[in-house]
Design an enzyme around this catalytic site. Structure first.
Site, PDB file in Angstrom:
ATOM      1  N   GLY A  10       0.825  -1.215   0.000  1.00  0.00           N
ATOM      2  CA  GLY A  10       0.000   0.000   0.000  1.00  0.00           C
ATOM      3  C   GLY A  10       0.854   1.257   0.000  1.00  0.00           C
ATOM      4  N   ASP A  61       8.121   5.383   8.035  1.00  0.00           N
ATOM      5  CA  ASP A  61       7.531   4.831   9.257  1.00  0.00           C
ATOM      6  C   ASP A  61       6.307   5.667   9.559  1.00  0.00           C
ATOM      7  OD1 ASP A  61       7.793   2.707  11.169  1.00  0.00           O
ATOM      8  OD2 ASP A  61       8.000   4.268  12.675  1.00  0.00           O
TER       9      ASP A  61
END
Ligand code: ITT
Length: 215
Positions: A10, A61
């Site tokens: 994704g 992240d």
């Protein structure tokens, strides 16, 4: 060519849509250091990925924070998605009057070269320690010991929203329970999500800096 070190399809799909063909996946599960802020995790991941690939890399992240839960699940979003699942995260939030949340993303870039790096935050564990000395001590080759930590550049993006009952089947992860301006991220096309999302915002800052740095 930049390699995007991620195992998450994704994220890769969104970065591709944003940065075009300039980015290729590096399927490298970088060791995630236990830290309570995204920037520290991303910076360490980018260094590890660069050492692994020997090419310019980015890592991302990211995570969801829920205000009434003091930012939970934050850096533990991936673990919470795998264990509780997004439906149960919604059921926890459902009982609360305040359902404000945010998605946060830190993109870290490392190419092994010298540039004006972003000062990194000091995570709780390492407060009061000499980070450069600790990095040198954990480096694995003589060269790294002499050079100290590789410079990294960090780009942050945040998008505020509301936690809602799951809607939509696009996107990935927590997208179905994250609503922005009346629409969940899972109800948006990738380009619509990129135009407002945490990742889109971080990638926009990265793309601008990268274009400047290349000149
Ligand atoms: P890599 O570390 O290999 O890149 P990962 O999925 O483990 O992949 P993170 O450690 O950054 O990535 O965890 C991010 C978590 O937050 C994960 O559960 C994602 O599904 C979720 N997340 C991040 N960005 C998101 C987004 O745009 N939409 C929905 N969920 C997102």
């Amino acid at each position: 060519m930049i390699r995007f070190a991620t195992t998450n399809e994704g994220k890769l799909h969104e970065a591709r849509e944003y940065l075009d063909e300039a980015v290729r996946q590096l399927d490298f599960d970088y060791p995630e250091r236990q830290a309570d802020d995204l920037a520290t995790v991303a910076a360490h991941g980018a260094r590890a990925a660069y050492r692994h690939a020997g090419e310019p890399v980015i890592v991302d992240d990211s995570g969801l924070t829920i205000e009434t839960f003091d930012g939970f699940p934050g850096p533990y979003s991936s673990y919470v998605e795998d264990t509780l699942g997004i439906e149960r995260v919604w059921h926890l939030a459902e009982r609360e009057a305040d359902r404000a949340g945010a998605f946060r993303c830190v993109v870290a870039y490392c190419d092994g070269g010298e540039f004006a790096a972003t000062p990194e935050p000091v995570d709780r564990e390492r407060r009061g320690q000499d980070i450069a000395a600790a990095e040198r001590a954990s480096a694995t080759t003589d060269e790294q010991v002499q050079e100290g930590p590789l410079p990294v550049k960090l780009f942050e993006g945040v998008v505020p929203g509301t936690i809602v009952a799951p809607r939509g089947d696009g996107g990935f992860g927590f997208d179905p329970i994250f609503e922005y301006d009346g629409t969940t991220f899972a109800e948006m096309e990738t380009d619509e999500k990129n135009a407002i999302s945490h990742r889109g915002r971080a990638l926009a800052k990265f793309a601008e800096w990268y274009a400047e740095a290349e000149r």
